[in-house]
Design a protein around this motif. Structure first.
Motif, PDB file in Angstrom:
ATOM      1  N   ILE A  41       0.951  -1.119  -0.205  1.00 25.04           N
ATOM      2  CA  ILE A  41       0.034  -0.007  -0.146  1.00 25.04           C
ATOM      3  C   ILE A  41       0.846   1.257  -0.035  1.00 25.04           C
ATOM      4  O   ILE A  41       1.822   1.405   0.715  1.00 25.04           O
ATOM      5  CB  ILE A  41      -0.958  -0.133   1.276  1.00 25.04           C
ATOM      6  CG1 ILE A  41      -1.871  -1.244   1.312  1.00 25.04           C
ATOM      7  CG2 ILE A  41      -1.915   1.286   1.255  1.00 25.04           C
ATOM      8  CD1 ILE A  41      -2.346  -1.335   2.683  1.00 25.04           C
ATOM      9  N   MET A  42       0.425   2.173  -0.765  1.00 30.81           N
ATOM     10  CA  MET A  42       1.312   3.556  -1.051  1.00 30.81           C
ATOM     11  C   MET A  42       0.453   4.520  -0.291  1.00 30.81           C
ATOM     12  O   MET A  42      -0.681   4.767  -0.329  1.00 30.81           O
ATOM     13  CB  MET A  42       1.358   3.862  -2.403  1.00 30.81           C
ATOM     14  CG  MET A  42       2.172   5.279  -2.495  1.00 30.81           C
ATOM     15  SD  MET A  42       3.744   5.056  -1.866  1.00 30.81           S
ATOM     16  CE  MET A  42       4.691   4.314  -3.036  1.00 30.81           C
ATOM     17  N   LEU A  43       0.805   4.982   0.940  1.00 30.94           N
ATOM     18  CA  LEU A  43       0.389   6.317   1.569  1.00 30.94           C
ATOM     19  C   LEU A  43       0.779   7.720   1.007  1.00 30.94           C
ATOM     20  O   LEU A  43       1.815   7.869   0.937  1.00 30.94           O
ATOM     21  CB  LEU A  43       0.719   6.308   3.016  1.00 30.94           C
ATOM     22  CG  LEU A  43       0.521   4.905   3.823  1.00 30.94           C
ATOM     23  CD1 LEU A  43       0.846   5.364   5.453  1.00 30.94           C
ATOM     24  CD2 LEU A  43      -0.862   4.413   3.595  1.00 30.94           C
ATOM     25  N   VAL A  44      -0.324   8.405   0.681  1.00 36.83           N
ATOM     26  CA  VAL A  44       0.232   9.851   0.269  1.00 36.83           C
ATOM     27  C   VAL A  44      -1.234  10.772   0.911  1.00 36.83           C
ATOM     28  O   VAL A  44      -1.807  10.430   1.616  1.00 36.83           O
ATOM     29  CB  VAL A  44      -0.189   9.993  -1.463  1.00 36.83           C
ATOM     30  CG1 VAL A  44       0.592   9.090  -1.986  1.00 36.83           C
ATOM     31  CG2 VAL A  44      -1.659   9.622  -1.484  1.00 36.83           C
ATOM     32  N   PRO A  93       3.068  -4.864   3.098  1.00 40.03           N
ATOM     33  CA  PRO A  93       4.165  -3.748   2.926  1.00 40.03           C
ATOM     34  C   PRO A  93       3.373  -2.503   2.794  1.00 40.03           C
ATOM     35  O   PRO A  93       2.436  -2.312   1.909  1.00 40.03           O
ATOM     36  CB  PRO A  93       5.024  -4.123   1.907  1.00 40.03           C
ATOM     37  CG  PRO A  93       4.829  -5.570   1.462  1.00 40.03           C
ATOM     38  CD  PRO A  93       3.272  -5.635   1.766  1.00 40.03           C
ATOM     39  N   VAL A  94       3.924  -1.305   3.626  1.00 44.26           N
ATOM     40  CA  VAL A  94       3.218  -0.136   3.662  1.00 44.26           C
ATOM     41  C   VAL A  94       4.478   0.816   3.325  1.00 44.26           C
ATOM     42  O   VAL A  94       5.431   0.839   3.853  1.00 44.26           O
ATOM     43  CB  VAL A  94       2.590   0.084   4.879  1.00 44.26           C
ATOM     44  CG1 VAL A  94       2.250   1.566   4.689  1.00 44.26           C
ATOM     45  CG2 VAL A  94       1.579  -0.737   5.028  1.00 44.26           C
ATOM     46  N   HIS A  95       4.225   1.609   2.143  1.00 48.45           N
ATOM     47  CA  HIS A  95       5.396   2.627   1.746  1.00 48.45           C
ATOM     48  C   HIS A  95       4.708   3.876   1.869  1.00 48.45           C
ATOM     49  O   HIS A  95       3.674   4.229   1.663  1.00 48.45           O
ATOM     50  CB  HIS A  95       5.807   2.534   0.468  1.00 48.45           C
ATOM     51  CG  HIS A  95       5.949   0.942   0.072  1.00 48.45           C
ATOM     52  ND1 HIS A  95       7.213   0.144   0.608  1.00 48.45           N
ATOM     53  CD2 HIS A  95       5.449  -0.001  -0.241  1.00 48.45           C
ATOM     54  CE1 HIS A  95       7.187  -0.806   0.204  1.00 48.45           C
ATOM     55  NE2 HIS A  95       6.035  -1.132  -0.547  1.00 48.45           N
ATOM     56  N   ILE A  96       5.561   4.952   2.327  1.00 51.61           N
ATOM     57  CA  ILE A  96       5.218   6.455   2.317  1.00 51.61           C
ATOM     58  C   ILE A  96       5.801   7.096   1.063  1.00 51.61           C
ATOM     59  O   ILE A  96       6.992   6.803   1.003  1.00 51.61           O
ATOM     60  CB  ILE A  96       5.330   7.065   3.513  1.00 51.61           C
ATOM     61  CG1 ILE A  96       4.772   6.411   4.819  1.00 51.61           C
ATOM     62  CG2 ILE A  96       5.064   8.549   3.650  1.00 51.61           C
ATOM     63  CD1 ILE A  96       5.122   7.011   6.067  1.00 51.61           C
ATOM     64  N   ALA A  97       5.055   7.693   0.240  1.00 47.58           N
ATOM     65  CA  ALA A  97       5.593   8.421  -0.728  1.00 47.58           C
ATOM     66  C   ALA A  97       6.829   9.524  -0.433  1.00 47.58           C
ATOM     67  O   ALA A  97       6.672   9.923   0.767  1.00 47.58           O
ATOM     68  CB  ALA A  97       4.811   9.234  -1.682  1.00 47.58           C
TER      69      ALA A  97
END
Length: 345
Positions: free
Chosen positions: A289-292, A312-316
């Protein structure tokens, strides 16, 4: 995507009207405006006193005849006239004149996913009032996905969570469109409110409205994790005496206080995944998941989503400007449409 890539390439500027900040991207010049969506008005004369950063500093410190307003709420323009005046002030006379010299001025704007016709019309009328002859609307989720480099146009799943000030939007995207999505009225403001109420009830302390964000900074990183500091000093006004007082706030208690609004955000992810085809869900196992959005940097949010979903969690890299960056990429022609080969019969 509401507007096609070909239509967006003809636009001269793009606007992301957010509840917290307004951003303007001009083709060939880049990001020219990134300021709070706030305006200060003299209620006696109706004159516009300040916009952007200066108006934000005036919030909570004005006399009775000056009102600080936010013409945008939850990504939707709620006061068209004030939004137009705010945008004119943010752009300035020089940039506004340069845009008006463009023949058949075109603009692009972000709108929340599944925005109702009134919200879409309000966005169009706001930019028409600035001189735009045509306005193209783009889904905020798709613009943000493009801005953070996700392969939106490909036949594979990408999951994005846009954490705004007043709302949170979660969606699974594929082939340049939304497969499954949901929006809830929980955002950074709900977390701020939970922190303020915790300090009021547990410590009898009233926190100034502009001190909530510095509190986030103080608790950022590992501040709201088990490995972080056990307490931090906060200064505010005593509820009983009205005097200034400092208290040591337990970070574990703050973590529990903000779990309630954040749990609603985690729940919506499960509902979106349940509506997706199994093939797309399988794509997300490794990609995650991409967090924006401006509230993506809330302390502990990424770790909470990671533990709840097992993904998995990613922050832009720059989550707050992803949407306007995506619009800019489309204006500049950096995004190519999916090319399909000839059909052989």
């Amino acid at each position: 995507m509401t507007a096609s890539l070909e239509q967006l390439r003809r636009c001269h500027f793009a606007v992301d009207l957010g509840a917290a900040r307004t951003r303007v991207y001009v083709r060939g010049a880049g990001l020219v405006v990134d300021q709070p969506s706030v305006a200060a008005v003299n209620t006696r004369s109706g004159a516009l006193i300040a916009v952007g950063d200066f108006a934000e500093r005036m919030r909570g410190r004005t006399p009775a005849h000056i009102r600080v307003v936010r013409p945008v709420s939850g990504g939707t323009v709620v006061d068209i006239e004030m939004a137009q005046r705010m945008l004119r002030g943010l752009l300035g006379d020089r940039l506004r004149r340069a845009l008006r010299r463009k023949p058949f001025l075109r603009a692009a704007a972000c709108t929340p996913h599944e925005a109702d016709p009134l919200a879409r019309r309000a966005a169009v009328e706001t930019l028409v009032g600035l001189g735009a002859r045509r306005v193209e609307l783009v889904d905020t989720l798709i613009a943000a996905a493009v801005g953070c480099g996700l392969p939106v146009q490909q036949p594979e799943a990408t999951m994005i969570m846009a954490c705004g000030t007043a709302t949170t939007q979660v969606a699974v995207l594929s082939l340049g469109s939304t497969v499954s999505s949901e929006r809830i009225p929980v955002g950074g403001e709900a977390v701020d409110h939970a922190i303020v109420q915790h300090l009021r009830h547990q410590h009898e302390l009233m926190l100034p409205s502009q001190s909530v964000r510095p509190l986030h900074v103080a608790l950022s990183g590992i501040g709201l994790t088990a490995q972080g500091p056990t307490s931090t000093e906060i200064r505010g006004r005593d509820v009983v005496t009205g005097l200034v007082r400092s208290v040591q706030v337990d970070t574990a208690a703050v973590r529990e206080a903000i779990e309630t609004p954040l749990t609603a955000v985690v729940d919506v992810i499960g509902r979106v995944l349940r509506e997706c085809p199994p093939d797309l869900v399988a794509d997300l196992v490794d990609r995650g998941i991409m967090l924006v959005g401006g509230s993506a940097l809330l302390p502990g949010l990424d770790e909470m989503v990671r533990q709840a979903t097992g993904m998995p969690v990613h922050i832009a890299e720059r989550p707050d400007v992803c949407a306007v960056q995506g619009l800019g990429y489309m204006l500049e022609g950096r995004i190519e449409p999916l090319a399909l080969g000839p059909i052989v019969i």
